[in-house]
Each structure stands twice: as structure tokens, then as C-alpha cells.
Design a protein around this motif. Structure first.
Motif, mmCIF file in Angstrom:
data_model
loop_
_atom_site.group_PDB
_atom_site.id
_atom_site.type_symbol
_atom_site.label_atom_id
_atom_site.label_comp_id
_atom_site.label_asym_id
_atom_site.label_seq_id
_atom_site.Cartn_x
_atom_site.Cartn_y
_atom_site.Cartn_z
ATOM 1 N N ILE A 58 5.885 -5.234 3.007
ATOM 2 C CA ILE A 58 5.131 -4.026 3.354
ATOM 3 C C ILE A 58 3.757 -4.428 3.884
ATOM 4 O O ILE A 58 3.018 -5.161 3.237
ATOM 5 C CB ILE A 58 5.006 -3.095 2.140
ATOM 6 C CG1 ILE A 58 6.395 -2.530 1.785
ATOM 7 C CG2 ILE A 58 4.032 -1.953 2.418
ATOM 8 C CD1 ILE A 58 6.423 -1.723 0.514
ATOM 9 N N LYS A 59 3.416 -3.917 5.058
ATOM 10 C CA LYS A 59 2.167 -4.299 5.727
ATOM 11 C C LYS A 59 1.101 -3.207 5.689
ATOM 12 O O LYS A 59 -0.093 -3.506 5.766
ATOM 13 C CB LYS A 59 2.452 -4.665 7.190
ATOM 14 C CG LYS A 59 3.440 -5.811 7.365
ATOM 15 C CD LYS A 59 2.918 -7.093 6.727
ATOM 16 C CE LYS A 59 3.897 -8.247 6.928
ATOM 17 N NZ LYS A 59 3.444 -9.477 6.236
ATOM 18 N N SER A 60 1.515 -1.954 5.597
ATOM 19 C CA SER A 60 0.528 -0.881 5.595
ATOM 20 C C SER A 60 0.935 0.219 4.631
ATOM 21 O O SER A 60 2.126 0.449 4.393
ATOM 22 C CB SER A 60 0.353 -0.293 7.002
ATOM 23 O OG SER A 60 1.544 0.321 7.440
ATOM 24 N N ASN B 23 13.708 -3.779 1.509
ATOM 25 C CA ASN B 23 12.974 -4.742 2.339
ATOM 26 C C ASN B 23 12.881 -4.328 3.808
ATOM 27 O O ASN B 23 12.029 -4.835 4.538
ATOM 28 C CB ASN B 23 13.627 -6.120 2.239
ATOM 29 C CG ASN B 23 13.464 -6.732 0.869
ATOM 30 O OD1 ASN B 23 12.568 -6.349 0.128
ATOM 31 N ND2 ASN B 23 14.326 -7.679 0.523
ATOM 32 N N SER B 24 13.752 -3.430 4.211
ATOM 33 C CA SER B 24 13.764 -2.996 5.610
ATOM 34 C C SER B 24 12.595 -2.069 5.949
ATOM 35 O O SER B 24 12.249 -1.896 7.121
ATOM 36 C CB SER B 24 15.080 -2.267 5.908
ATOM 37 O OG SER B 24 15.334 -1.263 4.932
ATOM 38 N N VAL B 25 11.962 -1.485 4.927
ATOM 39 C CA VAL B 25 10.845 -0.565 5.130
ATOM 40 C C VAL B 25 9.538 -1.339 5.023
ATOM 41 O O VAL B 25 9.287 -1.998 4.013
ATOM 42 C CB VAL B 25 10.865 0.584 4.105
ATOM 43 C CG1 VAL B 25 9.634 1.473 4.261
ATOM 44 C CG2 VAL B 25 12.130 1.416 4.270
ATOM 45 N N THR C 194 19.488 -0.380 2.769
ATOM 46 C CA THR C 194 18.692 -1.319 3.556
ATOM 47 C C THR C 194 18.718 -1.026 5.053
ATOM 48 O O THR C 194 17.984 -1.657 5.822
ATOM 49 C CB THR C 194 19.174 -2.761 3.325
ATOM 50 O OG1 THR C 194 20.579 -2.838 3.613
ATOM 51 C CG2 THR C 194 18.942 -3.188 1.888
ATOM 52 N N THR C 195 19.549 -0.068 5.460
ATOM 53 C CA THR C 195 19.543 0.329 6.871
ATOM 54 C C THR C 195 18.324 1.198 7.207
ATOM 55 O O THR C 195 17.940 1.302 8.369
ATOM 56 C CB THR C 195 20.815 1.119 7.213
ATOM 57 O OG1 THR C 195 20.962 2.196 6.269
ATOM 58 C CG2 THR C 195 22.043 0.230 7.176
ATOM 59 N N VAL C 196 17.727 1.796 6.192
ATOM 60 C CA VAL C 196 16.563 2.662 6.402
ATOM 61 C C VAL C 196 15.337 1.799 6.705
ATOM 62 O O VAL C 196 14.987 0.909 5.931
ATOM 63 C CB VAL C 196 16.295 3.554 5.172
ATOM 64 C CG1 VAL C 196 14.940 4.261 5.305
ATOM 65 C CG2 VAL C 196 17.402 4.587 5.023
ATOM 66 N N THR C 197 14.705 2.077 7.841
ATOM 67 C CA THR C 197 13.521 1.312 8.254
ATOM 68 C C THR C 197 12.247 2.149 8.212
ATOM 69 O O THR C 197 11.145 1.603 8.290
ATOM 70 C CB THR C 197 13.697 0.767 9.677
ATOM 71 O OG1 THR C 197 13.925 1.871 10.584
ATOM 72 C CG2 THR C 197 14.873 -0.205 9.754
ATOM 73 N N LYS C 198 12.386 3.465 8.067
ATOM 74 C CA LYS C 198 11.208 4.322 8.061
ATOM 75 C C LYS C 198 11.397 5.484 7.102
ATOM 76 O O LYS C 198 12.450 6.129 7.085
ATOM 77 C CB LYS C 198 10.913 4.850 9.471
ATOM 78 C CG LYS C 198 9.663 5.705 9.554
ATOM 79 C CD LYS C 198 9.394 6.175 10.978
ATOM 80 C CE LYS C 198 8.135 7.040 11.028
ATOM 81 N NZ LYS C 198 7.843 7.522 12.394
ATOM 82 N N THR D 248 16.479 6.529 8.971
ATOM 83 C CA THR D 248 15.206 7.207 8.724
ATOM 84 C C THR D 248 15.354 8.278 7.641
ATOM 85 O O THR D 248 16.387 8.950 7.561
ATOM 86 C CB THR D 248 14.688 7.887 10.017
ATOM 87 O OG1 THR D 248 14.581 6.906 11.050
ATOM 88 C CG2 THR D 248 13.346 8.552 9.800
ATOM 89 N N ILE D 249 14.320 8.396 6.818
ATOM 90 C CA ILE D 249 14.177 9.546 5.926
ATOM 91 C C ILE D 249 13.006 10.349 6.467
ATOM 92 O O ILE D 249 11.884 9.856 6.536
ATOM 93 C CB ILE D 249 13.920 9.117 4.466
ATOM 94 C CG1 ILE D 249 15.122 8.316 3.932
ATOM 95 C CG2 ILE D 249 13.661 10.327 3.586
ATOM 96 C CD1 ILE D 249 14.906 7.741 2.546
ATOM 97 N N ASP D 250 13.271 11.574 6.868
ATOM 98 C CA ASP D 250 12.259 12.375 7.554
ATOM 99 C C ASP D 250 11.080 12.742 6.650
ATOM 100 O O ASP D 250 11.206 12.773 5.421
ATOM 101 C CB ASP D 250 12.890 13.668 8.064
ATOM 102 C CG ASP D 250 13.129 13.630 9.564
ATOM 103 O OD1 ASP D 250 13.117 12.524 10.133
ATOM 104 O OD2 ASP D 250 13.354 14.699 10.159
#
Length: 415
Positions: free
Chosen positions: A137-139, A112-114, A89-93, A70-72
Motif C-alpha cells: 500500500i502506497k497511499s 495485496n492487489s490493492v 485478489t482480483t480486486v485492485t481498487k 473494483t468495489i465501488d
């Protein structure tokens, strides 16, 4: 028992293993880590980040490995000397405002993970020229690219159905935007102040466009509403001074206030007769407007609808109109003749004031509609020709405004 208690006291007094949730700094990057889940979040620190930053996939502290997921929110807020960020790519948010006002970043790739672009994510990134958004990306959040003044072109991912409010607000260099076919909605002020945007192609599935969406897009030259839309929102094209070609599709039922206000290049426009609701000041200050119709589905001419349309020479008022609201035609300096149908029951204040070229008005009704003392200019009341079916109803009451007109003639006497 004593030895266990002593160990606990020593760990408390002199430190010890990292808590389940704690803050650490590794290679100049601040993290909040969780020893139980082995997860790490990039967070803001006391000192602003600078230069080229590479976020690793994992970090190790006190022999514990943490995966950066995560990146806050606000993690890099106001880091104006940060020039680039590599996201693993480990970052999901990535939280909202994470890169806000990072004015030194020129390009960024979202891994791609975000799958979500948070609100105000890149707001104020004034050097950002290149953004790579993958189709996973969906939103996307409101104001994500607001005031990214160097951004010239971008492709919105295929899965995005709504462009939120303020998304590109103030992107003054934006020229090319590719919207996906799946998109159904554009939010308010989404493209406001995009001063370099000359054209935009809308997917036909767009059902609604919010207020101010294209406000002050001074380079926008043409626009066609989609067949899925049923209204034109307030101030949608206000200040679009280059807008000349406007195609309103027949499915449109309402045009809200100020929709085309200050569109100084708009020369002609056809409003479908199915439009039955029009707000105030819709064409105010459209100084080039020559040809326009009032749709037959309308019951009143809204206030200031054509105010200061200085090039408008002729207008046909349909029999559906019952009232001509205040300031409707005020300042239409080229308007020479007006025919007011017998359906009109009231003419508001300053409706035709400032129409300095107005030479004659033909009233179709034998029963004078209600009128204000300033509905017409003093000059017209004195010198203009008023044609009526029968003079008596207009002159019978010497105290009425109609009786003040000096030149009242029967319509059949008109030459």
C-alpha cells in the motif's frame, strides 16, 4: 436485410445480450459489468448487504465471464448488519466510503492487489478491531479509520509517506500505532480524540504535523518533536490533560495558537531561544505549569499566553520583549512578583488582571510604557507595590493610569 432488422427489433423488444455496461445481481451481490472488457464492479443495491459476504474472483452471466476488479465508492455504505467481507485478489481498487458505517465488521484483510486505501473507507466501523494492511500500500486517504472506536492497534505500511487528515480521528480505543520510517507528514486531526493513546513514537523524518493532530488525546503523557520539524501547529496538543513531559527540539522556530491549551498536567517546559513566533493562548489553562521560559527571540508576549496558569509563581520576561499583550497573565493566581524590562513599550488590557497574589511589580524603564486602565487589577493598583527607577515620570501626569498606583517606590528602596 429484413431478417437482420427483425433480429435487432426482437433484441430491443424482448431483451438480449448484456450491454457493454449494465447492472446485474449474482448470488445476492450487485455488480456493474462491462461485456467489452469482461470486468465487474461491486456496487450498492436497493437492499443492504447482511451477514458474511464472500466476493468471488469472477462471475458468469449469460455465458459471459466477468472478473471482479473494483468495489465501488459507497458499495457497502450503512450496511450495519454486514459482519464480514472477503475480498479476492482480483480486486485492485476500493472506492471511498465503501465500508463506511459497517458497524458489524470486526476484522478485514486488504489483498495485496490493492495499493490505495481510499478516504473514509472504514469510517464509523465501530466494531472493527483488526485490520491487515500489506506493505504494498502506497497511499492512504483522509478519515479512512475515523470513529473506528474498537480499533486498538495498527501498523502503517512501509511505503506510506503521509498520514492524512482525520485518519484516526475518534478512534477512542487506539493504543498502539506503528509508523513507518519513510513517513514525512501527519495531517490535521489525524489522532484527534484518540483518548486511549498514551504514547507515540515518531520517525525522525517527520517534517510537519497538522493542526489538532493530537487534540483531546487525554491519555497522552509525553511527546518529543523530531529534528526535522520547524513548527508546532495550532491546537496540536489542546486538551491533552495527561501530557506532562514535553521536549521541544532546538530546530523549532514557531509555536502556533492554542498548541498546549488545557494541558492541565504540564508541569514544566523549556522553549528554545530560537523560537521567534508564538501564537495566542499557547499555555492557557495549563493549571499545573510551574516552570516555563519566554524565549529571547520573541518580541512580544502573545495574548492569553499564560492565562489561568494558576500554579505559575515566577516568570522572567527577556529584554527582547516590546509588548505584553492583553490577557497574557490573566488569572495567574500564584504569580507574586513580575519584573518588566525596559524594552517593553506597551502593556495590554487585563494583562495581569486576576493575579490575586501579585504583591509587587518592578519597572526597569524610566519611561513608562503605554498601559490600559485594566492592565492590572484594581486591588493591585490600590495595594500592590510598584518599583520604578524614578517616580516622577510615572506620577507627573495625574490623569495617567500610572499615577493611580498608590504605592510607587524607587527600585533602590525595595527591600
Amino acid at each position: 436485410m429484413l431478417s437482420i432488422a427483425l433480429v435487432m427489433v426482437c433484441q430491443t423488444a424482448f431483451g438480449g445480450p448484456i450491454k457493454k455496461s449494465d447492472k446485474i445481481n449474482v448470488d445476492g451481490i450487485n455488480y456493474a459489468v462491462n461485456a467489452k472488457s469482461n470486468k465487474a464492479r461491486v456496487i450498492a443495491g436497493k437492499n443492504l448487504y447482511t451477514g458474511d459476504l464472500v466476493i468471488p474472483e469472477k462471475i458468469t452471466e449469460d455465458s459471459i465471464t466477468y472478473y471482479v476488479e473494483t468495489i465501488d465508492a459507497g458499495a457497502f455504505y450503512d450496511c450495519s448488519t454486514l459482519t464480514s467481507v472477503t475480498i479476492p485478489t482480483t480486486v485492485t481498487k476500493i472506492g471511498s466510503n465503501a465500508f463506511q458505517n459497517c458497524s458489524g465488521i470486526e476484522s478485514i484483510t486488504i489483498p495485496n492487489s490493492v495499493t490505495e486505501i481510499a478516504s473514509e473507507l472504514f469510517e464509523g466501523c465501530t466494531s472493527l478491531k483488526e485490520v491487515n494492511l500489506h506493505n504494498g500500500i502506497k497511499s492512504i486517504g483522509s478519515g479512512a479509520f475515523k470513529k473506528c472506536t474498537a480499533l486498538e492497534d495498527i501498523t502503517i505500511p512501509n511505503g506510506v509517506k503521509a498520514l492524512p487528515s482525520d485518519f484516526f480521528h475518534g478512534c477512542s480505543s487506539l493504543r498502539n500505532v506503528n509508523l513507518p520510517n519513510a513517513m514525512e507528514k501527519i495531517g490535521s486531526s489525524a489522532f484527534e480524540d484518540c483518548t486511549s493513546l498514551e504514547e507515540i513514537s515518531l520517525p525522525n523524518g517527520i517534517k510537519s504535523i497538522g493542526s489538532d493532530a493530537f487534540k483531546k488525546c487525554v491519555s497522552l503523557k509525553s511527546f518529543t518533536s523530531t529534528t526535522s520539524m520547524n513548527s508546532i501547529s495550532s491546537s496540536l496538543f489542546e486538551g491533552c490533560s495527561s501530557l506532562k513531559d514535553m521536549n521541544i527540539t532546538t530546530n523549532i522556530k514557531s509555536i502556533n495558537h492554542d498548541a498546549f491549551k488545557d494541558c492541565a498536567s504540564l508541569d514544566s517546559i523549556y522553549i528554545p531561544n530560537g523560537v521567534n513566533d508564538i501564537g495566542s493562548s499557547v499555555f492557557e489553562n495549563c493549571s499545573s505549569l510551574r516552570i516555563v521560559n519566554i524565549p529571547s527571540g520573541l518580541k512580544s508576549v502573545p495574548s492569553s499566553m499564560f492565562r489561568n496558569c494558576s500554579n505559575l509563581e515566577h516568570i522572567t520576561i527577556p529584554n527582547s520583549i516590546k509588548a505584553i499583550s492583553g490577557n497574557s497573565f490573566r488569572g495567574c493566581t500564584s504569580l507574586r512578583h513580575v519584573e518588566i524590562p525596559n524594552s517593553v513599550k506597551e502593556i495590554g488590557s487585563d494583562a495581569f488582571n486576576g493575579c490575586v497574589s501579585l504583591a509587587s511589580v518592578t519597572m526597569k524603564s524610566g519611561i513608562p510604557p503605554k498601559i490600559k486602565k485594566d492592565s492590572f487589577s484594581k486591588a493591585f493598583i490600590k495595594d500592590g507595590m510598584l518599583y520604578v527607577p524614578n517616580e516622577l515620570p510615572y506620577t507627573a501626569n495625574p490623569k495617567s493610569v500610572w499615577a493611580q498606583f498608590r504605592n510607587i517606590r524607587k527600585s533602590k528602596d525595595r527591600r
